[in-house]
Write an enzyme that holds these catalytic residues in place. Sequence first.
Site, mmCIF file in Angstrom:
data_model
loop_
_atom_site.group_PDB
_atom_site.id
_atom_site.type_symbol
_atom_site.label_atom_id
_atom_site.label_comp_id
_atom_site.label_asym_id
_atom_site.label_seq_id
_atom_site.Cartn_x
_atom_site.Cartn_y
_atom_site.Cartn_z
ATOM 1 N N LYS A 1 -52.189 89.541 57.516
ATOM 2 C CA LYS A 1 -51.300 90.373 56.707
ATOM 3 C C LYS A 1 -52.100 91.484 56.030
ATOM 4 C CE LYS A 1 -47.882 86.881 55.317
ATOM 5 N NZ LYS A 1 -46.710 87.540 55.929
ATOM 6 N N GLU B 1 -45.728 81.482 61.100
ATOM 7 C CA GLU B 1 -46.247 80.108 61.073
ATOM 8 C C GLU B 1 -45.268 79.120 60.464
ATOM 9 O OE1 GLU B 1 -46.742 82.225 58.736
ATOM 10 O OE2 GLU B 1 -46.227 80.957 57.034
ATOM 11 N N ASP C 1 -45.627 80.703 49.342
ATOM 12 C CA ASP C 1 -45.087 80.363 50.661
ATOM 13 C C ASP C 1 -44.856 78.853 50.824
ATOM 14 O OD1 ASP C 1 -44.069 81.440 52.964
ATOM 15 O OD2 ASP C 1 -45.967 81.423 54.049
ATOM 16 N N LYS D 1 -40.834 74.006 53.891
ATOM 17 C CA LYS D 1 -42.030 74.709 54.371
ATOM 18 C C LYS D 1 -43.038 74.739 53.232
ATOM 19 C CE LYS D 1 -43.698 79.402 55.510
ATOM 20 N NZ LYS D 1 -43.371 80.774 55.945
ATOM 21 N N ASP E 1 -50.483 81.849 52.830
ATOM 22 C CA ASP E 1 -50.229 82.449 54.140
ATOM 23 C C ASP E 1 -50.947 83.789 54.252
ATOM 24 O OD1 ASP E 1 -49.267 83.277 56.568
ATOM 25 O OD2 ASP E 1 -47.207 83.670 55.873
ATOM 26 N N ARG F 1 -42.045 78.708 60.923
ATOM 27 C CA ARG F 1 -41.192 78.079 61.941
ATOM 28 C C ARG F 1 -41.979 77.075 62.776
ATOM 29 N NH1 ARG F 1 -39.721 83.905 64.252
ATOM 30 N NH2 ARG F 1 -40.154 84.301 62.053
ATOM 31 N N ASP G 1 -48.641 84.879 62.244
ATOM 32 C CA ASP G 1 -48.006 85.048 60.931
ATOM 33 C C ASP G 1 -46.583 84.479 60.917
ATOM 34 O OD1 ASP G 1 -47.775 85.773 58.316
ATOM 35 O OD2 ASP G 1 -47.448 87.923 58.709
HETATM 36 N N1 BES Z 1 -44.223 83.745 54.602
HETATM 37 C C1 BES Z 1 -43.817 84.828 55.418
HETATM 38 C C2 BES Z 1 -42.462 85.392 55.033
HETATM 39 C C3 BES Z 1 -42.377 86.091 53.706
HETATM 40 C C4 BES Z 1 -42.524 87.467 53.653
HETATM 41 C C5 BES Z 1 -42.080 85.401 52.561
HETATM 42 C C6 BES Z 1 -42.405 88.113 52.446
HETATM 43 C C7 BES Z 1 -41.959 86.054 51.355
HETATM 44 C C8 BES Z 1 -42.120 87.409 51.301
HETATM 45 C C9 BES Z 1 -43.737 84.384 56.868
HETATM 46 O O1 BES Z 1 -44.634 83.415 57.244
HETATM 47 C C10 BES Z 1 -44.000 85.594 57.699
HETATM 48 O O2 BES Z 1 -45.102 86.066 57.662
HETATM 49 N N2 BES Z 1 -42.995 86.054 58.437
HETATM 50 C C11 BES Z 1 -43.119 87.178 59.272
HETATM 51 C C12 BES Z 1 -42.533 86.798 60.605
HETATM 52 C C13 BES Z 1 -42.850 87.775 61.709
HETATM 53 C C14 BES Z 1 -44.321 87.756 62.010
HETATM 54 C C15 BES Z 1 -42.051 87.378 62.931
HETATM 55 C C16 BES Z 1 -42.341 88.332 58.646
HETATM 56 O O3 BES Z 1 -41.279 88.109 58.071
HETATM 57 O O4 BES Z 1 -42.848 89.437 58.685
HETATM 58 ZN ZN ZN Z 2 -45.296 82.189 55.762
HETATM 59 MN MN MN Z 3 -46.500 84.242 57.850
#
Ligand code: BES
Ligand code: ZN
Ligand code: MN
Length: 499
Positions: free
Chosen positions: A280, A352, A291, A268, A273, A354, A350
């Site tokens: 966010k 994204e 990210d 990824k 992000d 996946r 968010d």
């Molecule tokens: N890049 C983030 C995940 C992340 C969070 C990495 C904190 C490192 C530290 C990912 O894209 C994300 O935003 N995931 C969301 C998914 C949710 C919206 C289903 C999450 O984990 O909150």
């Molecule tokens: Zn992300």
């Molecule tokens: Mn995200």
Amino acid sequence: MEIQVVQGNIAEIESDCIVINHFEGMTTLSAITASVDEALGGAISRLIASGDFMGKAESSALLYTDGKLPAPRVLIVGLGKAQEYTLHKVRRASALVAKKLAKMDGVKTYATIVQGAGIAGLDVRQASQATAEGTLLAIYQPPQYKRVQKQIGLERCTVVEANPQTLTDVAAGIEQGEKIAREVHTTRTLVSEPPNVLYPVALATRARQMAEEVGLKSTVLGEAAMRELGMNILLAVSQGSANEAQFIILEHTPPGHEEEQPLVLAGKGITFDTGGISLKPGAEMWRMKNDMGGAAAVIGAMEAIARLNLPRRVIGVAACVENMPDGLAFRPADILTGMTGKTTEIISTDAEGRLVLADSLAYVARFNPSAVVDLATLTGAVGVALGKVRAGLFANNPALQEALMGASERSGEKLWPLPMDDEYMESIKSDMAEVKNSGGSGGGVSSSAKFLEHFTEGYAWAHLDIANMVWSDVEKGAETPKGATGFGVRLLVELASAI
Ligand code: BES
Ligand code: ZN
Ligand code: MN
């Protein structure tokens, strides 16, 4: 700093410091330590008798030789109990030495042995590898955007081996460790770079330059090429960004392995992000420059695999995209159709990672892979479950899971298996599309893995959620300074060596 290997007696080496060791609880000194002790008129024996240095793990003491040896300083490092000594402790001890000596202005060169390998009965080659890894990993410097830059004063580390018979093993291990550590540095640097410097095209350019240097075949798909292929789920994430998305493909095909089914590594690579329209919160958003830690690990690992010339076909891909909110950005409730016709409903822009992986997992089917391993900073939830100790491991194939757990134990980059029961699929069923990209709260790590599984194409596959591992605000042991950790490189090299 360069590392060189010589045969000889460390006590006779001319350098700014020589480094020897002592195990906790040993009543006698090892042969090398004893010879240095003798030259110093028993100073080491007296130090130990004083109780000030007991050989405990991660301890050390500095002595001045006052002309009794060619080197002006002796650093004696504690290795802990001999029966508890491991390769990981060799790495840690070497890292502590480099870190400590790097802080001393008078030390530019030092000489060390492969600490403790003989007494603890460790494999000399592996212990030498761990020595080079620990040494170099400890003195990593991130890119600095300052007019006055910090420099590491160390110029040379000489690894001294007394036994001419094991010299070639030491040299081979040092060379291997050096290559791996340099690529961990590559990955750390990519993760550290700010998102205005390392946008998708810049990341692809660095990957391409690296590929040229080490002899990997590289291909980069831009947005037009991806549109042609129907990678519309990936492209949707890029829609709100002024920076063009890039899909990087790096191929390592040693002569004679052209027909081999490749191991495929997929990263990824979200260079920043923001969350997109599902924005966010601002306070911690800066962290999302990391990210692309999965892509960086794949690029670093491919570089190491090429430099080590591993006798195995390996292909690395990285989906590099910036996730931004904008008038053109994709929206929650959008429905997207990917490369293989599979569809998804967007609940959160968010989620994204996946999405870009969905089309990556579809794309790599063309390689007829023996296995696919993706690495992604996918969820915050993995850190809630596992802290910053182990990355989450999901696999649809027990043999691949076992190979990854083995590589994890050997490399010290820890994983832990998490569940992918079919019940987790319930939460991401969509009324209008095949799957939705967020299942709401509860079991979010597992439902993200189920989402990815939906986009795999029948091959053996594993997913590593490394969101908790790519960055640390505090030092995680001397070999992992604070900041970008470079997680994944050592693990992937170990995996590619073993399957
Ligand atoms: N890049 C983030 C995940 C992340 C969070 C990495 C904190 C490192 C530290 C990912 O894209 C994300 O935003 N995931 C969301 C998914 C949710 C919206 C289903 C999450 O984990 O909150
Ligand atoms: Zn992300
Ligand atoms: Mn995200």
